[in-house]
Design a protein around this motif. Structure first.
Motif: not given
Lengths: 332, 353
Positions: B275-303
């Motif tokens: 159980t590695i914590g923190f990655v799943g919670l915060v990385i999407p937030h960081i992406i969202r802050q920088i590049w917006g909440p559009d999931h079309k880009h949020l998901l691949p960029l998070s990956l």
């Protein structure tokens, strides 16, 4: 009319308040007094004379002066190393309680168990021991329990923790004093010292080029820990004339895979065979380790953990087993 | 003022975002493979990679020890960290979107607890299935996580036919607590295996090898592709399920698909690395802050970013007190939390202008 205007408290409240205060003071005084009484009675004991073994006052590892009035006939041991020492000194018949982790000698199977990491204080008290042998390594965990035992009047001797052989001898002598087996303790220490000296003598036959690098693993992959400085196994390897791969690290060190491969040990010793299936095969099957000398030459051995980590008399057996595994030509 | 417009144009420029993300990932991989407690000279490194990975005809014979270390220890480790980071980040992004909860992470639904129970039980009971041998642990872990997913979904459906997100979150919490209790029980009863169990729970990608990559790869591919095919629907569901339904989204089916895909990703990731914590919670937030909440880009960029982030975290974990190692979960939080705080501060300050 009364002091009501002046103090702002009615007489009723004042009397109930003072009743509560008196009660609490009385309770605290009562509790305080009882412990004081105990201290007075135990310190009345005499100092040991030259010929008489009891009563004896020993300064234990916790810095406490523990007085044992007479030879203990009911001993409770809180840790396996204490038990092994007591049995080795010949006082095994007096042991009435051992920890859950005890497994040697065979007789302990029929002795009452008093708990594992946390001792069951009630159980211990119910056995009515006249000596409890605790240990510095878990004394802080069980400090509450030990305090309770002392309050009931049971002498608790905290045996010192041992990181090297000198300290083991000290603990054997301490237990010897406590159980009235001073001679047996001296003999045991002497025997151990002689056996180890013999091994060191034989180890002188190991030349510089024959010196082997040994990696000891005390837990299986992926959490491999290796004993470094201030551990028994490090001292043992030095005695045998081998180099410890983890020798520069402190205590129980976690070494990463790359460093272990780079170190290229000649022999790998595992101590977790008693709870892991086929440790030798596991080590052999590690990917990336194919060219490590120990794997190529199939120098992988499992030694029982109790023989090399339990700070008791069987450590000498542990050294011998290690020596046989690492330098089979010299020791057998 | 000039700065502001540069920033805006940077964040609006999506192709640039991908270039940055991919470069970050490649950079992390290169750094991760080059640096380690054993210093491999650069030339040797390129020779080894060229020979073994790209099958270039190179005459030089690099030292077998280095080849072993790079090919069998470092490369699989870096790849595994990358896959796990990617899985957790994309699953986290999907869950945050689906459950409309910024605090959601891949472990919210209790899948990680299920996977942990499987793994801890294997260590505690010393289970070894003859066919699987050393891989009993990750495979049992995956099996347990799948069982957990189905239990959670089944229970949520029983509680509430429409499976509102609040219900799903509550069910997740129930299962998570229940399964964690089992883990605590096993820890309390264990003797020798304590260190192994705690070590596993803290997460690690060390001493896994190529076989673990083989285990996670199919789940990763299927899970991520499924999630990325549902990005439009995720966008629609951000506005609420009724609105999404009116926009033509088959909410029930899509919800189930996303939940299962995300859970499978999480289960596989936890099974191979703990159980590695923190990655799943915060990385999407960081992406969202920088590049917006559009999931079309949020998901691949998070990956991509999640992948690079975990590789770097693993690098720090094994180098900081070399040759000893720190647990990777500690590093993800230690680095991630301040980094996240910085980004939030910067954004907040920018928004006030």
């Amino acid at each position: 009319m009364f002091k009501k205007a002046k103090w702002g408290i009615s007489m009723k409240k004042l009397s109930s308040l003072s009743a509560v205060l008196l009660l609490s003071v009385g309770l605290m005084a009562g509790c305080g007094d009882s412990s004081k009484e105990e201290n007075v009675s135990t310190s009345k004991g005499n100092e040991p004379t030259a010929t008489q073994a009891f009563p004896v006052t020993i300064k234990d590892a916790a810095g406490e002066e523990v007085t044992i009035e007479k030879e203990p006939k009911k001993i409770v041991s809180l840790i396996p190393s204490n038990t092994e020492i007591v049995f080795e000194l010949g006082a095994g018949d007096n042991v009435v309680g051992v920890s859950d982790n005890d497994n040697y000698p065979k007789e302990v199977e029929n002795i009452e168990k008093i708990g594992g990491m946390e001792m069951n204080t009630e159980k211990v008290i119910s056995l009515e021991p006249d000596l409890v042998l605790a240990h510095a390594s878990n004394a802080h965990n069980g400090s509450e329990g030990i305090k309770q035992l002392k309050e009931v009047g049971i002498p608790v001797l905290v045996v010192n923790d041992s990181q090297n052989f000198e300290q083991v001898y000290k603990s054997i002598e301490m237990i010897g004093q406590a159980t009235g087996e001073n001679e047996a303790a001296e003999e045991l220490v002497q025997d151990m010292q002689e056996d180890l000296k013999e091994i060191e003598e034989k180890a002188k036959a190991v030349t510089e080029q024959d010196r082997k690098k040994v990696l000891i693993e005390v837990s299986p992959a992926p959490e491999i820990y290796s004993p470094g400085k201030n551990t028994f196994m490090n001292e043992m390897l030095q005695m045998i004339g081998a180099d410890n791969v983890a020798g520069d690290l402190e205590g129980w060190a976690k070494i990463d895979e790359e460093s272990m491969i780079e170190a290229n040990p000649d022999v790998i010793v595992t101590t977790y065979g008693y709870y892991t299936e086929d440790p030798v095969a596991q080590v052999k099957s590690r990917s990336g380790w194919e060219d490590v000398t120990a794997i190529k030459q199939e120098q992988i051995y499992d030694v029982h953990s109790d023989l090399v980590t339990r700070s008791g008399p069987r450590l000498v057996e542990g050294v011998e087993e290690l020596a046989e595994a690492i330098y089979p030509n010299i020791f057998n | 003022m000039l700065k502001q417009s540069i920033r805006t144009s940077l964040t609006n420029n999506k192709p640039l975002a991908y270039i940055i993300a991919v470069s970050f990932l490649l950079f992390s991989m290169m750094v991760g493979i080059s640096i380690g407690s054993v210093s491999v000279p650069f030339l040797t490194l390129f020779q080894i990679l060229g020979k073994e990975v790209f099958h270039l005809p190179i005459a030089a014979q690099p030292d077998t020890m280095f080849t072993n270390i790079v090919m069998n220890i470092r490369l699989p480790r870096v790849l595994l960290a990358g896959l796990v980071g990617a899985s957790l980040a994309i699953a986290g992004a999907a869950f945050q979107g689906l459950l409309r909860n910024p605090l959601a992470d891949p472990y919210t639904l209790g899948v990680s607890s299920g996977a942990s129970v499987g793994a801890v039980a294997t260590i505690f009971l010393g289970i070894s299935i003859p066919v699987l041998g050393n891989f009993t642990l990750p495979i049992l872990s995956v099996v347990f996580s799948i069982i957990t997913i189905f239990c959670v979904l089944f229970f949520a459906k029983k509680m509430d036919r429409s499976m509102k997100v609040e219900t799903i979150i509550l069910t997740g919490i129930i299962f998570s607590s229940f399964l964690s209790a089992f883990i605590s029980l096993m820890i309390a009863l264990t003797g020798e295996e304590l260190r192994q169990i705690i070590g596993w729970l803290m997460g690690s990608v060390s001493m896994r090898g190529w076989s673990y990559i083989v285990i996670i790869l199919p789940f990763f591919v299927i899970g991520s592709l499924t999630l990325m095919m549902n990005t439009q629907e995720l966008n629609a569901m951000t506005f609420g399920e009724n609105r999404a339904k009116h926009l033509g989204v088959n909410v029930q089916r899509r919800k189930l698909t996303i939940l299962i895909a995300g859970s499978v990703l999480t289960g596989a990731a936890v099974a191979v690395s703990g159980t590695i914590g923190f990655v799943g919670l915060v990385i999407p937030h960081i992406i969202r802050q920088i590049w917006g909440p559009d999931h079309k880009h949020l998901l691949p960029l998070s990956l991509l970013i999640g992948s690079g982030f975990l590789i770097l975290a693993d690098l720090v974990a094994r180098m900081v007190i070399s040759p000893s190692e720190l647990p990777i979960g500690v590093i993800t939080s230690l680095i991630g939390a301040p980094a996240f705080a910085l980004i939030l501060l910067k954004r907040r300050r920018q928004g006030e202008r």
